[in-house]
Design an enzyme around this catalytic site. Structure first.
Site, PDB file in Angstrom:
ATOM      1  NE  ARG A   1     -10.110 -10.770   2.410  1.00 42.02           N
ATOM      2  CZ  ARG A   1      -9.195 -11.081   1.482  1.00 42.02           C
ATOM      3  NH1 ARG A   1      -8.010 -10.471   1.470  1.00 42.02           N
ATOM      4  NH2 ARG A   1      -9.423 -11.991   0.547  1.00 42.02           N
TER       5      ARG A   1
ATOM      6  CB  ILE B   1       4.851  -2.336   6.584  1.00 39.55           C
ATOM      7  CG1 ILE B   1       3.767  -3.253   7.163  1.00 39.55           C
ATOM      8  CG2 ILE B   1       6.007  -3.165   6.030  1.00 39.55           C
ATOM      9  CD1 ILE B   1       3.000  -4.013   6.115  1.00 39.55           C
TER      10      ILE B   1
ATOM     11  CG  HIS C   1      -2.014 -15.823  -3.743  1.00 37.89           C
ATOM     12  ND1 HIS C   1      -2.458 -14.964  -2.772  1.00 37.89           N
ATOM     13  CD2 HIS C   1      -2.226 -17.072  -3.251  1.00 37.89           C
ATOM     14  CE1 HIS C   1      -2.938 -15.651  -1.749  1.00 37.89           C
ATOM     15  NE2 HIS C   1      -2.801 -16.939  -2.006  1.00 37.89           N
TER      16      HIS C   1
ATOM     17  CD  GLN D   1      -1.362 -13.794   2.005  1.00 43.92           C
ATOM     18  OE1 GLN D   1      -2.500 -14.278   2.013  1.00 43.92           O
ATOM     19  NE2 GLN D   1      -0.981 -12.898   2.911  1.00 43.92           N
TER      20      GLN D   1
ATOM     21  CG  ASN E   1      -2.237  -6.527   9.328  1.00 43.57           C
ATOM     22  OD1 ASN E   1      -1.776  -6.460   8.197  1.00 43.57           O
ATOM     23  ND2 ASN E   1      -3.533  -6.570   9.573  1.00 43.57           N
TER      24      ASN E   1
ATOM     25  CB  THR F   1      -0.929   0.034   1.229  1.00 48.15           C
ATOM     26  OG1 THR F   1      -0.143  -0.120   2.419  1.00 48.15           O
ATOM     27  CG2 THR F   1      -1.990  -1.058   1.140  1.00 48.15           C
TER      28      THR F   1
ATOM     29  CB  CYS G   1      -3.010 -17.125 -27.313  1.00 50.39           C
ATOM     30  SG  CYS G   1      -1.580 -18.094 -27.827  1.00 50.39           S
TER      31      CYS G   1
END
Ligand code: APR
Length: 237
Positions: free
Chosen positions: A30, A224, A113, A95, A205, A22, A140
């Site tokens: 979320r 963070i 992911h 993730q 978090n 972010t 393609c």
């Protein structure tokens, strides 16, 4: 507290979620400004949405490809890469599909992911650069539909990546979560696995997570990027 844990640890594993990016300008999923506040994963990010070749699917992923192409890693990504190069951090499990850890020169990043960095043909598997989505080129040469090389809702994670992530989580003695609500399975099982194998958990978090009660340290009121910069300074003191 965290610096002491890092100095004592023999194998530190970092586990990141959308909150890690972010501060690069990409939305998470979320929190109040998250992507899923205005979109539904089933409608735009599922294997069904792809199979229906829905306009919503193409539009959603074109926007996300433009996002990663138009933004870049922040200081926190670079600090993690520096720690890994210095042997302080063993592995990064993410993730995130933005590729920012690799772009910041972290190595062997386990991308649970997948990645938005590439698209591939759902029919013949041929790989293309993600610019195809920027150009609205969704098919393609073989006629098959091109899709981002991410794990869609309803798809299984890659066996090889899972095996590696299990191995690293079991060998960690310090497992640091950065920016994840820890609500999506099976990704959210890795912190739990590490804990079960004796690792201490640190969770950075802004919001509560289901694993705060088993963490040795929970940092809620520090971004963070600031957290990583502060710890980096303390490690060098
Ligand atoms: N500093 C600390 N925490 C932050 C920051 C920040 N700068 N920015 C956001 N956060 C926190 C939010 O409060 C939120 O709890 O990061 C968390 C991100 O959680 P989610 O949005 O749920 O993202 P994530 O956990 O990575 O989602 C997992 O869900 O939609 C799927 O495939 C997608 O990989 C994603 C998975």
């Amino acid at each position: 507290m965290v610096v002491e844990l890092m100095k004592e640890a023999k194998c530190i594993v970092i586990f990141t979620g959308a909150g890690m990016s972010t501060e690069s300008g990409l939305p998470d999923f979320r929190s109040d400004q998250g992507v899923w506040q205005t979109e539904s994963p089933a409608r735009v990010a599922s294997i069904n949405a792809l199979n229906e070749k829905s306009e919503q699917f193409f539009k959603f992923y074109r926007t996300r490809v433009q996002g990663v192409r138009g933004h870049k890693p922040h200081k926190g990504h670079h600090i993690l890469a520096k720690w890994q190069a210095a042997g302080i951090v063993d592995t990064i499990i993410t993730q995130n599909v933005d590729g920012f850890h690799t772009a910041a020169n972290s190595s062997d990043v386990l991308e649970l992911h997948g990645t938005l960095g590439k698209v591939h043909c759902q029919n013949c598997q041929k790989e293309y650069d993600n610019i195809m989505y920027e150009k609205r080129a969704y098919y393609c040469e073989c006629g098959g539909v091109l899709r981002p090389s991410v794990i869609l809702f309803g798809e299984l994670l890659d066996d090889g990546v899972i095996t590696q992530a299990v191995k690293k989580s079991e060998s960690a003695d310090l497992f640091i979560v950065l920016g994840s609500s820890l609500t999506v399975s099976p990704a959210n099982q890795f912190p739990l696995l590490a804990y079960k194998y004796g690792a201490k958990l640190v969770i950075v978090n802004e919001e509560e997570t289901p694993y705060d009660h088993i963490a040795s340290s929970v940092i809620r009121n520090e971004k963070i990027g600031d957290f990583l910069a502060r710890i980096d300074n303390e490690l060098n003191d």
